[in-house]
Design an enzyme around this catalytic site. Structure first.
Site, mmCIF file in Angstrom:
data_model
loop_
_atom_site.group_PDB
_atom_site.id
_atom_site.type_symbol
_atom_site.label_atom_id
_atom_site.label_comp_id
_atom_site.label_asym_id
_atom_site.label_seq_id
_atom_site.Cartn_x
_atom_site.Cartn_y
_atom_site.Cartn_z
ATOM 1 N N ASP A 186 50.066 -8.740 67.385
ATOM 2 C CA ASP A 186 50.982 -9.765 66.889
ATOM 3 C C ASP A 186 51.684 -10.437 68.067
ATOM 4 O O ASP A 186 51.092 -10.608 69.123
ATOM 5 C CB ASP A 186 51.942 -9.167 65.860
ATOM 6 N N GLY B 48 54.754 -5.903 72.292
ATOM 7 C CA GLY B 48 55.913 -6.771 72.424
ATOM 8 C C GLY B 48 56.212 -7.179 73.851
ATOM 9 O O GLY B 48 56.805 -8.231 74.097
ATOM 10 N N GLY C 222 57.249 -3.143 70.857
ATOM 11 C CA GLY C 222 58.354 -2.969 69.926
ATOM 12 C C GLY C 222 58.628 -1.488 69.726
ATOM 13 O O GLY C 222 57.807 -0.629 70.064
#
Length: 371
Positions: free
Chosen positions: A158, A127, A79
């Site tokens: 994440d 990401g 990200g």
């Protein structure tokens, strides 16, 4: 015939989506930022996937990155962490939109009904792993560098990282999540985070062939890509028995003590690496991976959505561990994060537990719709 699936909103689109033959082809086209994902990019990828999901002409989807020298060479560095830093300090609500929509995209990829094939050449981190780990075929090359390095910026792995890392064999999940270790192609395959290795010299030819080969099914597209796999992949050189023994221990503190008391170079080097990571987030991440091992994907993504909200709001602004980690790595670039607390031994159980307390009731959770 090649037809765009998403109309670019700017002269140079950061996501190029086109149908080549009967294959939907996505190119992440932000090479100067190593294809770091913005909210607009997440939305463009999502729009293309939703359009192609219901298009009988499209049999399968492929995704690649654009490098500074041309196609391939970089997949996606993660990200846009500079945006995270700016948005967190400015109170920009689109930061919340980014994570909600990114995690929904990760879920869409994992549950996509057609073959989704990821060309993970070059850097593939954070990401980038989120838009590739759900693929039905994950292709790496001798240039691939895979990692979930979030503990280095006061964050956690994440984009479904809890789900896919906890599915690695033995305790590799804990090891990779805590250290953020960068994997080459053979290590990625050994860890179960990639399926095949392809020589970089064949990537352009393979990609071009997708538009000219008369495929009749999505499975045929995937089989075609698999024919490019290298047959002999060297095994990873991890001390697996030691990893499984140490990273199965009860807490970060006990893990680090065991490593510091070890006699191998690997143990000492790993301990020194962990001492550089965010002490707070090491504890959070160990808890994350162990909880995620018993969760389905949607439940894990909802947990991670809770956690990322806490990363930016438990201690808002410059007090955020994540904001500080990004400052040190990517903004001021002094590589001297001021972690709080600054030692693994000083982290309190209540501070860790707070990350897993959802700020939303179940009926109002931003990812309540994930099945």
């Amino acid at each position: 015939m090649n037809t765009p699936a998403v109309s670019p909103s700017a002269p140079e689109a950061f996501v190029v989506a086109e149908v080549r033959g009967r294959v939907g082809c996505l190119t992440l086209n932000r090479p100067k930022a190593l294809n770091a994902l913005s909210l607009a990019m997440v939305r463009d990828i999502t729009a293309a996937l939703l359009a192609w999901r219901d298009d009988a002409q499209v049999l399968a989807v492929t995704i690649r990155g654009m490098g500074k020298e041309g196609p391939f060479g970089a997949f996606c560095a993660g990200g846009d962490i500079r945006f995270f830093h700016q948005a967190a300090l400015a109170g920009d609500p689109t930061l919340e939109d980014f994570f909600t929509e990114e995690y929904a995209l990760n879920h869409l990829i994992h549950t996509y009904p057609k073959p989704y094939i990821a060309f993970m050449d070059g850097i593939c981190m954070g990401g980038g792993m989120g838009v590739s780990q759900g693929a039905s075929l994950r292709m790496v090359t001798e240039r691939s560098r895979l990692a979930m390095p979030e503990t280095n910026i006061g964050l956690f792995p994440d984009v479904g990282g809890g789900f896919f890392l906890s599915r690695c064999a033995g305790r590799l999940g804990e090891y990779l999540a805590l250290t953020g270790l960068v994997l080459g192609a053979n290590e990625a395959v050994a860890a179960g985070l990639a399926d095949i290795v392809v020589d970089t010299g064949r990537l352009v030819g393979l990609w071009e062939s997708l538009g000219t080969t008369p495929f009749e099914t999505g499975e045929a597209v995937e089989r075609w890509c698999r024919t490019y796999a290298l047959k002999n992949v060297a095994p990873a050189a991890w001390p697996l028995a030691e990893i499984d023994r140490v990273f199965a221990l009860d807490s970060v503190m006990v893990i680090v003590q065991a490593l510091e008391g070890g006699s191998s170079d690997w143990a000492r080097d790993t301990a020194a690496l962990l001492r550089k990571r965010s002490p707070l987030m090491l504890h959070v991440v160990l808890e994350q991976v162990r909880r995620a091992r018993g969760m389905g994907l949607a439940e894990d993504l909802r947990m991670e959505r809770d956690m990322v909200r806490r990363c930016f709001h438990l201690r808002p602004g410059v007090a955020s561990e994540t904001v500080e980690g990004i400052r040190a790595l990517a903004v001021d670039k002094d590589h001297q994060p001021r972690w709080n607390p600054d030692r693994i031994e000083a982290v309190q159980a209540a501070d860790v537990a707070a990350f897993f307390d959802s700020p939303w009731p179940a009926h109002a959770h931003p990812l309540r719709g994930l099945a």
